[in-house]
Design an enzyme around this catalytic site. Structure first.
Site, short mmCIF file in Angstrom:
data_model
loop_
_atom_site.label_atom_id
_atom_site.label_comp_id
_atom_site.label_asym_id
_atom_site.label_seq_id
_atom_site.Cartn_x
_atom_site.Cartn_y
_atom_site.Cartn_z
N ASN A 1 -6.92 -16.58 6.92
CA ASN A 1 -6.62 -16.75 5.95
C ASN A 1 -6.50 -18.29 5.12
O ASN A 1 -6.14 -18.98 6.13
CB ASN A 1 -5.06 -16.48 6.03
N ASP B 1 -9.32 -12.47 -2.96
CA ASP B 1 -7.90 -13.20 -3.79
C ASP B 1 -7.86 -13.95 -4.52
O ASP B 1 -6.27 -15.06 -5.19
CB ASP B 1 -6.45 -13.16 -2.68
N ASP C 1 -8.90 -15.62 0.61
CA ASP C 1 -9.06 -15.28 2.40
C ASP C 1 -10.30 -15.04 2.01
O ASP C 1 -10.83 -14.86 0.85
CB ASP C 1 -8.36 -13.88 2.56
N GLU D 1 -5.18 -13.39 -7.27
CA GLU D 1 -3.60 -13.43 -6.23
C GLU D 1 -3.94 -14.54 -6.75
O GLU D 1 -2.60 -15.11 -6.75
CB GLU D 1 -3.73 -12.78 -5.36
N ASP E 1 -2.89 -17.25 -0.34
CA ASP E 1 -3.22 -16.33 -0.90
C ASP E 1 -5.31 -16.32 -0.96
O ASP E 1 -4.92 -14.40 -0.45
CB ASP E 1 -2.48 -16.37 -3.00
N ARG F 1 5.45 -11.27 5.93
CA ARG F 1 4.54 -10.11 6.52
C ARG F 1 5.10 -11.26 8.29
O ARG F 1 4.83 -11.96 8.02
CB ARG F 1 2.97 -10.76 6.78
#
Length: 176
Positions: free
Chosen positions: A87, A120, A107, A123, A105, A23
């Site tokens: 994060n 997450d 958070d 994830e 990943d 991102r």
């Protein structure tokens, strides 16, 4: 390592462990820049996802990055209070192109009443296997989850009272 200057507009690049871009935040104004800490502010900035999709942030945010801690914190100023998005990530580096970090990943979302939820985990498990996160990284990341929870519970660091508001005032002064 280069240091971003106060008042400078920088990009923020988030990567994944495999080196692929995750991102990009197009514009953040540096409010404090040292070798160890970068505090920035942005509002309605363009964010580009790894697949090329773009979106615009909805509210002003104060971003806190540390060169020795494995997390970063975004304080978002909303009408009903300050929300934090944390994060779990590598420490940042700044190379004059952008402030960069690896997103791992996990958070933590923190609400205005300072309650929080860990997000997450599924994830994280998937990416840990797929990208072969080393055991030492896994231990560092979970230690930093615990450290973040300590900071949240004790309202320290970027969670201390008035931290976000103080830096938001400075952000507004830079915007003119």
């Amino acid at each position: 390592m280069a240091t971003p200057r106060e008042g400078e507009s920088i990009q923020i690049h988030s990567y994944k462990h495999n080196g692929h871009i995750h991102r990009v935040w197009d514009e953040t104004i540096v409010l404090k820049g040292t070798n160890n800490i970068v505090i920035g502010g942005n509002d309605h900035t363009i964010v580009t996802e790894s697949d090329g999709r773009t979106w615009i942030t909805r509210e002003p945010a104060i971003c806190y990055f540390h060169a020795k801690q494995w997390f970063n914190v975004i304080g978002m100023l909303r009408t009903d209070g300050i929300y934090y998005y944390c994060n779990i990530s590598s420490p940042f580096v700044y190379d004059q192109e952008a402030l960069k970090y690896i997103d791992y990943d996990l958070d933590i979302k923190v609400f205005p009443d300072m309650s929080y939820i860990l997000l997450d985990e599924d994830e994280y498990e998937q990416h840990s296997k797929k990208m072969h996160y080393p055991e030492v990284i896994d231990k560092i990341l979970w230690r930093n989850v615990e450290h973040l929870i300590h900071l949240i519970r004790h309202r320290q660091g970027p969670f201390s009272p008035n931290f976000v508001n103080k830096w938001y005032k400075k952000y507004l002064a830079h915007r003119g």
